[in-house]
Design a protein around this motif. Sequence first.
Motif, PDB file in Angstrom:
ATOM      1  N   SER A 121      14.248 -45.669 -30.200  1.00 32.41           N
ATOM      2  CA  SER A 121      14.720 -45.156 -28.908  1.00 32.41           C
ATOM      3  C   SER A 121      16.003 -44.356 -29.080  1.00 32.41           C
ATOM      4  O   SER A 121      16.183 -43.288 -28.472  1.00 32.41           O
ATOM      5  CB  SER A 121      14.946 -46.313 -27.931  1.00 32.41           C
ATOM      6  OG  SER A 121      13.738 -46.990 -27.662  1.00 32.41           O
ATOM      7  N   THR A 122      16.912 -44.865 -29.906  1.00 30.75           N
ATOM      8  CA  THR A 122      18.176 -44.174 -30.148  1.00 30.75           C
ATOM      9  C   THR A 122      17.947 -42.861 -30.876  1.00 30.75           C
ATOM     10  O   THR A 122      18.584 -41.841 -30.573  1.00 30.75           O
ATOM     11  CB  THR A 122      19.126 -45.076 -30.948  1.00 30.75           C
ATOM     12  OG1 THR A 122      19.254 -46.349 -30.304  1.00 30.75           O
ATOM     13  CG2 THR A 122      20.507 -44.451 -31.061  1.00 30.75           C
ATOM     14  N   ARG A 123      17.032 -42.843 -31.813  1.00 31.58           N
ATOM     15  CA  ARG A 123      16.718 -41.616 -32.535  1.00 31.58           C
ATOM     16  C   ARG A 123      16.192 -40.546 -31.573  1.00 31.58           C
ATOM     17  O   ARG A 123      16.576 -39.374 -31.650  1.00 31.58           O
ATOM     18  CB  ARG A 123      15.683 -41.903 -33.636  1.00 31.58           C
ATOM     19  CG  ARG A 123      15.393 -40.681 -34.520  1.00 31.58           C
ATOM     20  CD  ARG A 123      14.337 -40.971 -35.569  1.00 31.58           C
ATOM     21  NE  ARG A 123      13.050 -41.236 -34.967  1.00 31.58           N
ATOM     22  CZ  ARG A 123      12.359 -42.362 -35.135  1.00 31.58           C
ATOM     23  NH1 ARG A 123      12.831 -43.329 -35.892  1.00 31.58           N
ATOM     24  NH2 ARG A 123      11.180 -42.522 -34.549  1.00 31.58           N
ATOM     25  N   ARG A 124      15.314 -40.944 -30.668  1.00 34.13           N
ATOM     26  CA  ARG A 124      14.778 -39.985 -29.693  1.00 34.13           C
ATOM     27  C   ARG A 124      15.898 -39.459 -28.786  1.00 34.13           C
ATOM     28  O   ARG A 124      15.936 -38.270 -28.434  1.00 34.13           O
ATOM     29  CB  ARG A 124      13.668 -40.640 -28.868  1.00 34.13           C
ATOM     30  CG  ARG A 124      12.369 -40.847 -29.628  1.00 34.13           C
ATOM     31  CD  ARG A 124      11.254 -41.321 -28.723  1.00 34.13           C
ATOM     32  NE  ARG A 124      11.433 -42.696 -28.273  1.00 34.13           N
ATOM     33  CZ  ARG A 124      10.938 -43.764 -28.887  1.00 34.13           C
ATOM     34  NH1 ARG A 124      10.238 -43.621 -30.005  1.00 34.13           N
ATOM     35  NH2 ARG A 124      11.129 -44.969 -28.403  1.00 34.13           N
ATOM     36  N   LEU A 125      16.794 -40.348 -28.385  1.00 32.92           N
ATOM     37  CA  LEU A 125      17.896 -39.975 -27.496  1.00 32.92           C
ATOM     38  C   LEU A 125      18.809 -38.946 -28.176  1.00 32.92           C
ATOM     39  O   LEU A 125      19.186 -37.935 -27.561  1.00 32.92           O
ATOM     40  CB  LEU A 125      18.686 -41.241 -27.154  1.00 32.92           C
ATOM     41  CG  LEU A 125      19.459 -41.281 -25.843  1.00 32.92           C
ATOM     42  CD1 LEU A 125      18.539 -41.043 -24.660  1.00 32.92           C
ATOM     43  CD2 LEU A 125      20.153 -42.635 -25.719  1.00 32.92           C
ATOM     44  N   ALA A 126      19.158 -39.186 -29.432  1.00 31.65           N
ATOM     45  CA  ALA A 126      20.033 -38.273 -30.170  1.00 31.65           C
ATOM     46  C   ALA A 126      19.422 -36.881 -30.259  1.00 31.65           C
ATOM     47  O   ALA A 126      20.128 -35.855 -30.173  1.00 31.65           O
ATOM     48  CB  ALA A 126      20.304 -38.831 -31.563  1.00 31.65           C
ATOM     49  N   ARG A 127      18.122 -36.832 -30.405  1.00 35.62           N
ATOM     50  CA  ARG A 127      17.421 -35.555 -30.532  1.00 35.62           C
ATOM     51  C   ARG A 127      17.607 -34.679 -29.294  1.00 35.62           C
ATOM     52  O   ARG A 127      17.579 -33.450 -29.377  1.00 35.62           O
ATOM     53  CB  ARG A 127      15.939 -35.841 -30.787  1.00 35.62           C
ATOM     54  CG  ARG A 127      15.144 -34.687 -31.345  1.00 35.62           C
ATOM     55  CD  ARG A 127      13.741 -35.138 -31.721  1.00 35.62           C
ATOM     56  NE  ARG A 127      13.755 -35.972 -32.915  1.00 35.62           N
ATOM     57  CZ  ARG A 127      12.965 -37.032 -33.102  1.00 35.62           C
ATOM     58  NH1 ARG A 127      12.113 -37.402 -32.160  1.00 35.62           N
ATOM     59  NH2 ARG A 127      13.027 -37.709 -34.228  1.00 35.62           N
ATOM     60  N   MET A 128      17.812 -35.305 -28.131  1.00 35.83           N
ATOM     61  CA  MET A 128      17.964 -34.551 -26.890  1.00 35.83           C
ATOM     62  C   MET A 128      19.207 -33.666 -26.884  1.00 35.83           C
ATOM     63  O   MET A 128      19.279 -32.686 -26.128  1.00 35.83           O
ATOM     64  CB  MET A 128      18.011 -35.503 -25.689  1.00 35.83           C
ATOM     65  CG  MET A 128      16.678 -36.147 -25.341  1.00 35.83           C
ATOM     66  SD  MET A 128      15.381 -34.968 -24.899  1.00 35.83           S
ATOM     67  CE  MET A 128      16.126 -34.088 -23.534  1.00 35.83           C
ATOM     68  N   HIS A 140      21.127 -33.819 -32.153  1.00 35.26           N
ATOM     69  CA  HIS A 140      21.668 -34.659 -33.219  1.00 35.26           C
ATOM     70  C   HIS A 140      20.565 -35.466 -33.906  1.00 35.26           C
ATOM     71  O   HIS A 140      19.480 -35.677 -33.357  1.00 35.26           O
ATOM     72  CB  HIS A 140      22.694 -35.647 -32.652  1.00 35.26           C
ATOM     73  CG  HIS A 140      24.056 -35.070 -32.488  1.00 35.26           C
ATOM     74  ND1 HIS A 140      24.856 -34.723 -33.545  1.00 35.26           N
ATOM     75  CD2 HIS A 140      24.776 -34.796 -31.361  1.00 35.26           C
ATOM     76  CE1 HIS A 140      26.019 -34.268 -33.087  1.00 35.26           C
ATOM     77  NE2 HIS A 140      25.990 -34.286 -31.765  1.00 35.26           N
ATOM     78  N   ASP A 141      20.884 -35.946 -35.087  1.00 34.38           N
ATOM     79  CA  ASP A 141      20.112 -36.978 -35.760  1.00 34.38           C
ATOM     80  C   ASP A 141      20.787 -38.318 -35.517  1.00 34.38           C
ATOM     81  O   ASP A 141      22.007 -38.382 -35.251  1.00 34.38           O
ATOM     82  CB  ASP A 141      20.051 -36.718 -37.270  1.00 34.38           C
ATOM     83  CG  ASP A 141      19.228 -35.492 -37.608  1.00 34.38           C
ATOM     84  OD1 ASP A 141      18.210 -35.271 -36.926  1.00 34.38           O
ATOM     85  OD2 ASP A 141      19.604 -34.774 -38.551  1.00 34.38           O
ATOM     86  N   LEU A 142      20.037 -39.371 -35.624  1.00 32.25           N
ATOM     87  CA  LEU A 142      20.572 -40.719 -35.423  1.00 32.25           C
ATOM     88  C   LEU A 142      21.769 -40.981 -36.345  1.00 32.25           C
ATOM     89  O   LEU A 142      22.761 -41.612 -35.933  1.00 32.25           O
ATOM     90  CB  LEU A 142      19.467 -41.745 -35.682  1.00 32.25           C
ATOM     91  CG  LEU A 142      19.842 -43.223 -35.640  1.00 32.25           C
ATOM     92  CD1 LEU A 142      20.345 -43.614 -34.252  1.00 32.25           C
ATOM     93  CD2 LEU A 142      18.639 -44.081 -36.025  1.00 32.25           C
TER      94      LEU A 142
END
Length: 350
Positions: A241-248, A251-253
Motif C-alpha cells: 500500500s505504501t509503495r503504491r502511495l509513493a508512486r502517486m 517516488h519509490d518506497l
Amino acid sequence: MSNVVIGWDIGGAHVKAVMLDAQGRVLRVSQQACALWKGLDRLEDSLQKVLDLWSLEPNQSMHVVTMTGELVDLFENRAQGVRAIADTVKKYLPQAMFYMASQADKSAFVALVDGKESGIASMNWHASAQCLAEIYADLSMLIVDIGSTTCDITVCNAQQVLANGWTDAERMASQGLLYTGVVRTPLMALGPYIEWQQQARHIAAEYFATTADVYRVLQELPSKHDLADTADGQDRSLYASTRRLARMVGHDLEDGDTIHWRSLAQAFRDKQLNILVNAIQSCTKKSAMQPQTLTGLGAGSFLLPEIAHRLGMIYKPASASILADDPQLKNDAEVCFPAYAVARLWQAWH
C-alpha cells in the motif's frame, strides 16, 4: 424462520445482506465482493454464497432488495440493469420485493419492476434516509453515508426525506451524490494537487493507488470492509500500500521512511475530508432546514466524527438506531445500512 426478514443491497462492487428477527434485531450481516461489471454470474455467486453461509432456503424468510448495481457498464442503461438484476434475484429469491421511491409517489415495495425501473434504480440512499427519518421522527438531521465508492448526503426532517434530487444525475449536480469513498476511489480523483510538505504537490493522473491504500497506511480501514482489488493487482499489505502511495507523487518506497509516507497518506486524507466538507456545506446551504445533528453510516463512517466537529454539528452514529445484542453486529449493520434499512422498513410497514 418464517418471521425473519433479510434486506439486500446489491451494488456494483458488493452485495450486502442483513438478517432481522421478528422484533427487528440484527441476527446476521454479510458483505460479499461482487464485481458485477464482469457479469451477472458474479451476482449469482454472491447470492448463493450468502444463502449457503446462513444455511437458508429461499422461502424460509422474507427478502427485500434495494440496488445501485444497475449503473455498471455491463448494461446499456439503468432500466435494463434494474430488470436484469431483478430477474437474477428472483431466480434465487422468488418472493423478493424491491424498494422504490420517487418524488411523485410514496416509497413502497413492489414485486415486479417492469415500468418502475426509475423508482428502483439507485434508491438505497433513500431507503437509508427514510428509515432513519422514521426512527428519529422528531429530529432534523443530516445523513451522510460514506461508502467504498460514493458518498450520499441527505437532509431529513419530520419523517420526510428532503432529497437533493431523485436521479443520480440530479444528485451529482447538487453534490448530494459524490463519487468519493474510502476503498475504491482512485487517488488521482482527489487531484490534481494535494498539500504536502508545505507545498502544493501535483499528483499522477494514473491509476496507481486508491483511497484504500491511504486508510490502510493510516490503519483506519478494517480488513472486513477492504474487499476491492488493488490498483496494481498486488496484495493489501502495508508495504504494498505504501509503495503504491509513493508512486502517486513520483517516488519509490525507498525514498522515505514510515513517518514520511504516513504524512503523505494524511495529506490525501485531508484532501478527501475537505472535498466532503465542502459538499456537505453546499447541500445544507440549499436546504430549507439547517440540521444540527449529523448521522453517519457506511464503510467510511470513521471519518464522520471529525467532519461533524469541523461543521459544528452533533454526531450520532447510525449504529445507535440499530437493535442488536452484539455491538459488532451493530457496527457491521451500520456499514451495510441500506440492507438493514429495507428490512426494517418492511417490518414497519407490514
